[in-house]
Design a protein around this motif. Structure first.
Motif, PDB file in Angstrom:
ATOM      1  N   ASP A 223       0.895  -1.270  -0.067  1.00  0.00           N
ATOM      2  CA  ASP A 223      -0.048  -0.049   0.052  1.00  0.00           C
ATOM      3  C   ASP A 223       0.890   1.410   0.112  1.00  0.00           C
ATOM      4  O   ASP A 223       0.711   2.250  -0.534  1.00  0.00           O
ATOM      5  CB  ASP A 223      -0.908   0.100   0.965  1.00  0.00           C
ATOM      6  N   HIS A 224       1.989   1.109   0.672  1.00  0.00           N
ATOM      7  CA  HIS A 224       2.991   2.517   0.776  1.00  0.00           C
ATOM      8  C   HIS A 224       3.360   2.612  -0.709  1.00  0.00           C
ATOM      9  O   HIS A 224       3.439   3.643  -1.091  1.00  0.00           O
ATOM     10  CB  HIS A 224       4.067   2.072   1.611  1.00  0.00           C
ATOM     11  N   LEU A 225       3.731   1.564  -1.382  1.00  0.00           N
ATOM     12  CA  LEU A 225       4.432   1.706  -2.880  1.00  0.00           C
ATOM     13  C   LEU A 225       3.181   2.417  -3.725  1.00  0.00           C
ATOM     14  O   LEU A 225       3.575   3.299  -4.423  1.00  0.00           O
ATOM     15  CB  LEU A 225       4.424   0.306  -3.356  1.00  0.00           C
ATOM     16  N   LEU A 226       1.901   2.104  -3.586  1.00  0.00           N
ATOM     17  CA  LEU A 226       0.831   2.389  -4.477  1.00  0.00           C
ATOM     18  C   LEU A 226       0.703   4.044  -3.894  1.00  0.00           C
ATOM     19  O   LEU A 226       0.619   4.656  -4.849  1.00  0.00           O
ATOM     20  CB  LEU A 226      -0.194   1.859  -4.343  1.00  0.00           C
ATOM     21  N   ARG A 227       1.010   4.492  -2.689  1.00  0.00           N
ATOM     22  CA  ARG A 227       0.842   5.897  -2.215  1.00  0.00           C
ATOM     23  C   ARG A 227       2.128   6.557  -3.078  1.00  0.00           C
ATOM     24  O   ARG A 227       1.914   7.688  -3.226  1.00  0.00           O
ATOM     25  CB  ARG A 227       0.739   5.854  -0.755  1.00  0.00           C
ATOM     26  N   ASP A 228       3.398   6.110  -3.010  1.00  0.00           N
ATOM     27  CA  ASP A 228       4.370   6.704  -3.275  1.00  0.00           C
ATOM     28  C   ASP A 228       4.475   6.981  -4.676  1.00  0.00           C
ATOM     29  O   ASP A 228       5.160   8.031  -5.172  1.00  0.00           O
ATOM     30  CB  ASP A 228       5.691   5.837  -2.817  1.00  0.00           C
ATOM     31  N   ILE A 229       3.644   6.242  -5.714  1.00  0.00           N
ATOM     32  CA  ILE A 229       3.957   6.216  -7.001  1.00  0.00           C
ATOM     33  C   ILE A 229       2.393   7.099  -7.370  1.00  0.00           C
ATOM     34  O   ILE A 229       2.130   7.134  -8.627  1.00  0.00           O
ATOM     35  CB  ILE A 229       4.033   4.867  -7.659  1.00  0.00           C
ATOM     36  N   SER A 230       1.963   7.562  -6.447  1.00  0.00           N
ATOM     37  CA  SER A 230       0.432   8.416  -6.783  1.00  0.00           C
ATOM     38  C   SER A 230      -0.490   7.469  -7.374  1.00  0.00           C
ATOM     39  O   SER A 230      -1.018   8.048  -8.783  1.00  0.00           O
ATOM     40  CB  SER A 230       1.043   9.552  -7.450  1.00  0.00           C
ATOM     41  N   PHE A 231      -0.713   6.280  -7.107  1.00  0.00           N
ATOM     42  CA  PHE A 231      -1.603   5.603  -7.788  1.00  0.00           C
ATOM     43  C   PHE A 231      -3.126   6.223  -7.844  1.00  0.00           C
ATOM     44  O   PHE A 231      -3.600   6.260  -6.594  1.00  0.00           O
ATOM     45  CB  PHE A 231      -1.319   4.028  -7.201  1.00  0.00           C
ATOM     46  N   LYS A 232      -3.556   6.431  -8.764  1.00  0.00           N
ATOM     47  CA  LYS A 232      -5.013   7.130  -8.921  1.00  0.00           C
ATOM     48  C   LYS A 232      -5.906   6.033  -9.149  1.00  0.00           C
ATOM     49  O   LYS A 232      -6.414   5.747 -10.146  1.00  0.00           O
ATOM     50  CB  LYS A 232      -5.039   7.944 -10.091  1.00  0.00           C
ATOM     51  N   SER A 233      -6.562   5.399  -8.070  1.00  0.00           N
ATOM     52  CA  SER A 233      -7.588   4.403  -8.125  1.00  0.00           C
ATOM     53  C   SER A 233      -7.984   4.113  -6.773  1.00  0.00           C
ATOM     54  O   SER A 233      -7.068   4.077  -5.541  1.00  0.00           O
ATOM     55  CB  SER A 233      -7.213   3.239  -8.905  1.00  0.00           C
ATOM     56  N   ILE A 234      -9.175   3.886  -6.620  1.00  0.00           N
ATOM     57  CA  ILE A 234      -9.845   3.490  -5.009  1.00  0.00           C
ATOM     58  C   ILE A 234      -9.274   2.271  -4.767  1.00  0.00           C
ATOM     59  O   ILE A 234      -9.230   1.978  -3.679  1.00  0.00           O
ATOM     60  CB  ILE A 234     -11.300   3.631  -5.191  1.00  0.00           C
ATOM     61  N   THR A 235      -8.605   1.287  -5.717  1.00  0.00           N
ATOM     62  CA  THR A 235      -8.194   0.045  -5.405  1.00  0.00           C
ATOM     63  C   THR A 235      -6.826   0.319  -4.745  1.00  0.00           C
ATOM     64  O   THR A 235      -6.100  -0.677  -4.472  1.00  0.00           O
ATOM     65  CB  THR A 235      -8.186  -0.878  -6.600  1.00  0.00           C
ATOM     66  N   ALA A 236      -6.461   1.501  -4.430  1.00  0.00           N
ATOM     67  CA  ALA A 236      -5.095   1.705  -3.700  1.00  0.00           C
ATOM     68  C   ALA A 236      -5.394   1.278  -2.265  1.00  0.00           C
ATOM     69  O   ALA A 236      -4.153   0.907  -1.709  1.00  0.00           O
ATOM     70  CB  ALA A 236      -4.472   3.264  -3.885  1.00  0.00           C
TER      71      ALA A 236
END
Length: 462
Positions: free
Chosen positions: A169-182
């Motif tokens: 989850d930290h990875l997805l936040r750090d790459i600014s993953f734009k989806s509710i599935t983050a």
């Protein structure tokens, strides 16, 4: 649709389950009824004949009888789960949780803490069904379907976790993953829907699927179905698997006991924290002042509740957010960012179609560890070096020190956008304990009066 039926004890294998002789059925044989005290049984039925009538009425209204399977759990000893839950545990998507560590990369610092989300999920399902069954003995409006949905919500609440759990989850936040599935809770809610579609023999309705999703996380459910009304359910049940009021639910009860055993915090449930007794004394109580139904604990269990809340705080400070564990998390996230830059694994996290789901299911702890430990791809050289440093225990990132910051005035959005290297936790005992709701014999206790509660005793005549 009514599903719960009294059953005889069954073996662990699905194909070996004994069928019930309906004509000669004896209520005393029921695993379900053996859970109740005699006075509770009296409330369920006034006589064996009444129960027989109830049983056959239920039999005719369902296509798939519910059966309970006994199995051993290293925390609770012998537990029971339904045949619905048993079938789901055999599905490859659920078996995947055996390769997702419950505490992420924490085992690199504490090698004995290597338990998986597989066992935790089964434990949460067991507690959820127990809570629902006990509450129904006190609140008869609770349906068989709701208890089943509670159990499956507890079973599948972690289904969406990625490799190394929250580090992903930290990875997805750090790459600014734009989806509710983050958010892993939403991934769990999406995956359980598709998993149940894979198992049509369970005959779980679309309404029940949505109720399972709602029980997994009430707030995240609204992100998936923003324009739909909430699923119909008995008020208060939505607080059992994921509690939005004070955060103490069967998920946390199980992982606090399971983590305590793995971390050698205590060695057994016996004589320590009997959360089953806590659940059995809990009730759904409507608070007229707030016009809301709460899942309340009995006031006599105040000490156990304090222990659980404080234990969670201790675990966060001493283990989950240990300086070396934080360093490993940072290194692991840096490695995952490099992998994602090359392999584009984040694309499948959207879970928009079957192809993406199947690709996401392949992502486990071992998948990434073996990829990097054995990689000869120059593009992954830096990530491979980071993983080898983590595994060897050498040259971890350095902990520079702690600092105090006041985050009480931050709203949830600002809190979420803090740099993730700043490890904070708003779930302190001083924050959560005042939110716990208690009852005494079914009557709500004002939270402000909890500390002034006294027990009254009747002195017998001499």
């Amino acid at each position: 649709m009514s599903r719960l039926q009294p059953v005889q004890e069954s073996n662990n294998e699905l194909d070996d389950t004994d069928e019930i002789d309906e004509q000669n059925f004896d209520a005393s044989q029921s695993i379900v009824l053996n859970r109740y005290e005699p006075d509770q049984l009296a409330k369920l039925s006034e006589s064996k004949e009444d129960f027989q009538e109830q049983y056959h009425s239920m039999q005719s209204s369902t296509k798939k009888p519910l059966k309970l399977y006994r199995q051993y759990d290293n925390i609770y000893g012998e537990i029971t789960i339904s045949n619905y839950a048993k079938t789901i545990t055999l599905h490859p998507w659920f078996q995947r949780l055996k390769d997702i560590k419950q505490l992420g990369p924490l085992h690199f610092k504490f090698p004995h803490a290597d338990h998986s989300r597989f066992n935790h999920s089964i434990g949460a399902a067991y507690l959820a069904r127990l809570a629902g069954t006990v509450l129904r003995s006190k609140h008869h409006r609770i349906t068989d379907s709701e208890i089943l949905c509670l159990e499956l919500a507890g079973l599948c609440h972690d289904l969406g976790h990625g490799p190394y759990s929250h580090s992903f989850d930290h990875l997805l936040r750090d790459i600014s993953f734009k989806s509710i599935t983050a958010q892993h809770e939403i991934r769990s809610q999406i995956l359980i829907k598709h998993l149940i579609e894979d198992l049509p023999e369970l005959n779980i309705s679309a309404e029940e699927v949505k109720l399972i999703q709602y029980f997994i996380d009430t707030d995240k459910y609204k992100l998936i179905y923003p324009n739909e009304t909430l699923p119909k359910h008995t008020p208060g049940l939505e607080q059992i698997v994921s509690n939005p009021v004070h955060k103490l639910d069967v998920d946390k009860m199980d992982y606090l006991l399971r983590d305590a055993q793995a971390l050698r915090f205590d060695m057994t449930i016996d004589g320590k924290l009997d959360v089953r007794a806590l659940l059995k004394r809990s009730q759904l109580v409507h608070d007229k002042k707030e016009n809301r139904t709460f899942w309340m604990f009995h006031i006599r269990d105040q000490g156990m509740v304090y222990d659980l809340i404080c234990r969670r705080f201790i675990f966060y400070n001493n283990y989950y957010l240990h300086p070396d564990v934080n360093a490993i998390n940072c290194m692991l996230t840096d490695a995952l960012i490099i992998i994602n830059r090359v392999k584009k694994y984040s694309d499948c996290v959207k879970l928009e179609n079957r192809e993406q789901i199947e690709k996401y299911i392949q992502l486990t702890d071992t998948f990434f560890l073996e990829m990097l430990m054995n990689s000869d791809d120059d593009r992954l050289a830096e990530a491979s070096e980071l993983i080898k440093r983590i595994v060897s225990g050498k040259n971890w990132y350095k902990h520079l020190g702690d600092f105090v910051t006041n985050i009480e005035n931050l709203d949830e959005t600002s809190y979420a956008e803090l740099p993730w290297e700043i490890f904070t936790d708003k779930s302190t005992p001083t924050t959560l304990l005042p939110k716990i709701r208690y009852h005494q014999n079914g009557l709500p206790i004002n939270p402000l009066d909890v500390k002034n509660t006294r027990r009254l005793y009747l002195k017998p005549d001499a």
